[in-house]
Write a protein that holds these residues in place. Structure first.
Motif, PDB file in Angstrom:
ATOM      1  N   LEU A 185       9.128   3.583  -9.054  1.00 10.38           N
ATOM      2  CA  LEU A 185       9.422   2.171  -9.282  1.00 10.38           C
ATOM      3  C   LEU A 185       9.147   1.349  -8.028  1.00 10.38           C
ATOM      4  CD1 LEU A 185      12.767   2.343 -11.314  1.00 10.38           C
ATOM      5  CD2 LEU A 185      10.439   2.077 -12.179  1.00 10.38           C
ATOM      6  N   VAL A 186       8.889   0.075  -8.221  1.00  5.67           N
ATOM      7  CA  VAL A 186       8.612  -0.832  -7.109  1.00  5.67           C
ATOM      8  C   VAL A 186       9.787  -1.801  -6.989  1.00  5.67           C
ATOM      9  CG1 VAL A 186       7.056  -2.559  -6.156  1.00  5.67           C
ATOM     10  CG2 VAL A 186       6.138  -0.642  -7.482  1.00  5.67           C
ATOM     11  N   LEU A 187      10.358  -1.856  -5.816  1.00  6.83           N
ATOM     12  CA  LEU A 187      11.488  -2.746  -5.533  1.00  6.83           C
ATOM     13  C   LEU A 187      10.999  -3.926  -4.712  1.00  6.83           C
ATOM     14  CD1 LEU A 187      14.540  -3.344  -5.577  1.00  6.83           C
ATOM     15  CD2 LEU A 187      14.755  -1.983  -3.493  1.00  6.83           C
ATOM     16  N   GLY A 188      11.160  -5.124  -5.240  1.00 12.05           N
ATOM     17  CA  GLY A 188      10.773  -6.324  -4.516  1.00 12.05           C
ATOM     18  C   GLY A 188      11.961  -6.934  -3.793  1.00 12.05           C
ATOM     19  N   ILE A 189      11.790  -7.229  -2.508  1.00 15.20           N
ATOM     20  CA  ILE A 189      12.859  -7.775  -1.675  1.00 15.20           C
ATOM     21  C   ILE A 189      12.377  -9.077  -1.055  1.00 15.20           C
ATOM     22  CG2 ILE A 189      14.352  -7.394   0.321  1.00 15.20           C
ATOM     23  CD1 ILE A 189      14.175  -4.435  -0.168  1.00 15.20           C
ATOM     24  N   VAL A 190      13.160 -10.129  -1.230  1.00 12.70           N
ATOM     25  CA  VAL A 190      12.851 -11.426  -0.641  1.00 12.70           C
ATOM     26  C   VAL A 190      13.614 -11.554   0.667  1.00 12.70           C
ATOM     27  CG1 VAL A 190      12.917 -13.915  -0.964  1.00 12.70           C
ATOM     28  CG2 VAL A 190      12.480 -12.420  -2.918  1.00 12.70           C
ATOM     29  N   GLY A 191      12.893 -11.728   1.757  1.00  8.11           N
ATOM     30  CA  GLY A 191      13.523 -11.837   3.062  1.00  8.11           C
ATOM     31  C   GLY A 191      13.573 -10.502   3.775  1.00  8.11           C
ATOM     32  N   ARG A 192      13.732 -10.561   5.101  1.00  5.94           N
ATOM     33  CA  ARG A 192      13.791  -9.333   5.903  1.00  5.94           C
ATOM     34  C   ARG A 192      15.065  -9.323   6.752  1.00  5.94           C
ATOM     35  NH1 ARG A 192       8.229  -8.319   8.944  1.00  5.94           N
ATOM     36  NH2 ARG A 192       8.625 -10.432   9.687  1.00  5.94           N
ATOM     37  N   SER A 193      16.189  -9.561   6.099  1.00  8.33           N
ATOM     38  CA  SER A 193      17.466  -9.524   6.805  1.00  8.33           C
ATOM     39  C   SER A 193      17.883  -8.078   7.043  1.00  8.33           C
ATOM     40  CB  SER A 193      18.530 -10.255   5.986  1.00  8.33           C
ATOM     41  OG  SER A 193      18.691  -9.630   4.722  1.00  8.33           O
ATOM     42  N   SER A 195      20.489  -6.549   5.804  1.00  4.96           N
ATOM     43  CA  SER A 195      20.864  -5.928   4.537  1.00  4.96           C
ATOM     44  C   SER A 195      19.627  -5.557   3.721  1.00  4.96           C
ATOM     45  CB  SER A 195      21.752  -6.866   3.732  1.00  4.96           C
ATOM     46  OG  SER A 195      21.109  -8.110   3.491  1.00  4.96           O
ATOM     47  N   ALA A 196      18.569  -6.376   3.791  1.00  7.13           N
ATOM     48  CA  ALA A 196      17.337  -6.061   3.078  1.00  7.13           C
ATOM     49  C   ALA A 196      16.682  -4.806   3.640  1.00  7.13           C
ATOM     50  CB  ALA A 196      16.373  -7.246   3.154  1.00  7.13           C
ATOM     51  N   ARG A 197      16.680  -4.664   4.955  1.00 10.36           N
ATOM     52  CA  ARG A 197      16.103  -3.458   5.567  1.00 10.36           C
ATOM     53  C   ARG A 197      16.927  -2.227   5.218  1.00 10.36           C
ATOM     54  NH1 ARG A 197      15.489  -7.190   9.872  1.00 10.36           N
ATOM     55  NH2 ARG A 197      17.344  -6.355  10.906  1.00 10.36           N
ATOM     56  N   SER A 198      18.240  -2.370   5.172  1.00  6.92           N
ATOM     57  CA  SER A 198      19.090  -1.230   4.796  1.00  6.92           C
ATOM     58  C   SER A 198      18.848  -0.829   3.343  1.00  6.92           C
ATOM     59  CB  SER A 198      20.567  -1.590   5.008  1.00  6.92           C
ATOM     60  OG  SER A 198      20.829  -1.898   6.365  1.00  6.92           O
ATOM     61  N   LEU A 199      18.652  -1.825   2.470  1.00  9.29           N
ATOM     62  CA  LEU A 199      18.365  -1.523   1.071  1.00  9.29           C
ATOM     63  C   LEU A 199      17.014  -0.835   0.932  1.00  9.29           C
ATOM     64  CD1 LEU A 199      19.076  -1.768  -1.927  1.00  9.29           C
ATOM     65  CD2 LEU A 199      18.057  -4.049  -1.897  1.00  9.29           C
ATOM     66  N   ALA A 200      16.034  -1.257   1.709  1.00  8.09           N
ATOM     67  CA  ALA A 200      14.720  -0.624   1.657  1.00  8.09           C
ATOM     68  C   ALA A 200      14.802   0.835   2.093  1.00  8.09           C
ATOM     69  CB  ALA A 200      13.740  -1.395   2.539  1.00  8.09           C
ATOM     70  N   THR A 201      15.588   1.115   3.104  1.00  9.27           N
ATOM     71  CA  THR A 201      15.750   2.501   3.559  1.00  9.27           C
ATOM     72  C   THR A 201      16.351   3.372   2.463  1.00  9.27           C
ATOM     73  OG1 THR A 201      16.060   1.711   5.822  1.00  9.27           O
ATOM     74  CG2 THR A 201      16.782   3.955   5.335  1.00  9.27           C
ATOM     75  N   PHE A 213       8.765  -9.938   0.687  1.00  7.72           N
ATOM     76  CA  PHE A 213       8.267 -11.319   0.651  1.00  7.72           C
ATOM     77  C   PHE A 213       9.136 -12.133   1.593  1.00  7.72           C
ATOM     78  CE2 PHE A 213       8.308 -15.682  -0.960  1.00  7.72           C
ATOM     79  CZ  PHE A 213       6.958 -15.959  -0.957  1.00  7.72           C
ATOM     80  N   ASP A 214       8.579 -12.492   2.730  1.00  6.42           N
ATOM     81  CA  ASP A 214       9.325 -13.236   3.741  1.00  6.42           C
ATOM     82  C   ASP A 214       8.998 -14.717   3.606  1.00  6.42           C
ATOM     83  OD1 ASP A 214      10.789 -14.086   5.851  1.00  6.42           O
ATOM     84  OD2 ASP A 214       9.955 -12.712   7.314  1.00  6.42           O
TER      85      ASP A 214
END
Length: 223
Positions: A185-193, A195-201, A213-214
């Motif tokens: 699956l592909v997870l799209g994340i808006v912003g690079r905060s 919390s976003a980096r932790s979710l990506a990990t 998408f920043d």
């Protein structure tokens, strides 16, 4: 019995008597003094679900009194009489609680999700808002990932029927249709905060792909 033995027994009894509790009148006086001293201390109020203030209470012991004010007790007057207010976000605070904040108070915002919004709202209300860096990135990422997995595996539907009447196993089979695996699956994340980096990990551990998408970079390139 010799004089030395008598003297030692008298000394021991005297030492034992020194540990006796004070009389009731003296205890009342000490309690009154403690109450008067506490009344002189400034009051710090916690809002926005900050119910556990044990760390702050230990740090400010003897310096300030700390009390949590739930939303059902806004009319008690605690907020108006406080010297400082601790909260997570001013924007998420109900309007009824925002109106009770005073310009002379120090508003400490702990780990705001959007500093710009909280700062703009504080300026409109004429409040002194100070942001304190308290990272909640790990907690936010855990919660989002748990909700995401729950939707994929339909946990919210299965929990409603798991303990139903007899034959519940057969009734669960239709609910299991549509479940999906995380792999691929592909997870799209808006912003690079943070919390976003932790979710990506966390999503990478489930063999998912991540697209960022920043908004700030897009605005900079547009200018």
């Amino acid at each position: 019995m010799s004089a030395t033995t008598t003297r030692s027994l008298a000394t021991m009894s005297h030492r034992r008597n020194t540990n006796t509790p004070p009389p009731p009148q003296q205890q009342q006086q000490q309690q009154q003094q403690q109450q008067q001293q506490q009344q002189r201390l400034p009051l710090v109020v916690t809002l926005n679900c900050i119910e556990d203030f044990a760390i702050e209470q230990d740090s400010l012991s003897g310096v300030a009194l700390i009390e949590h004010v739930p939303l059902g007790r806004l009319s008690d007057g605690k907020i108006e009489s406080a010297a400082a207010v601790l909260l997570h976000s001013l924007a998420y605070l109900p309007r009824a609680a925002q109106r009770r904040l005073r310009p002379y108070q120090l508003i400490l915002c702990l780990g705001s999700a959007d500093r710009a919004v909280d700062s703009a709202l504080a300026a409109d209300l004429g409040l002194r808002l100070v942001h304190v860096d308290t990272s909640r990135a790990e907690e936010i990422a855990d919660t989002v990932m748990a909700l995401f997995l729950g939707l994929l595996r339909r946990t919210h539907l299965l929990s409603r029927h798991a303990l139903s009447a007899s034959g519940w196993l057969g009734s669960l089979q239709p609910l299991c249709r549509g479940m999906r695996r995380c792999r691929g699956l592909v997870l799209g994340i808006v912003g690079r905060s943070a919390s976003a980096r932790s979710l990506a990990t966390r999503s990478l551990a489930f063999k998912m792909s991540v697209l960022y998408f920043d908004v700030h970079e897009v605005l900079i390139h547009a200018l």
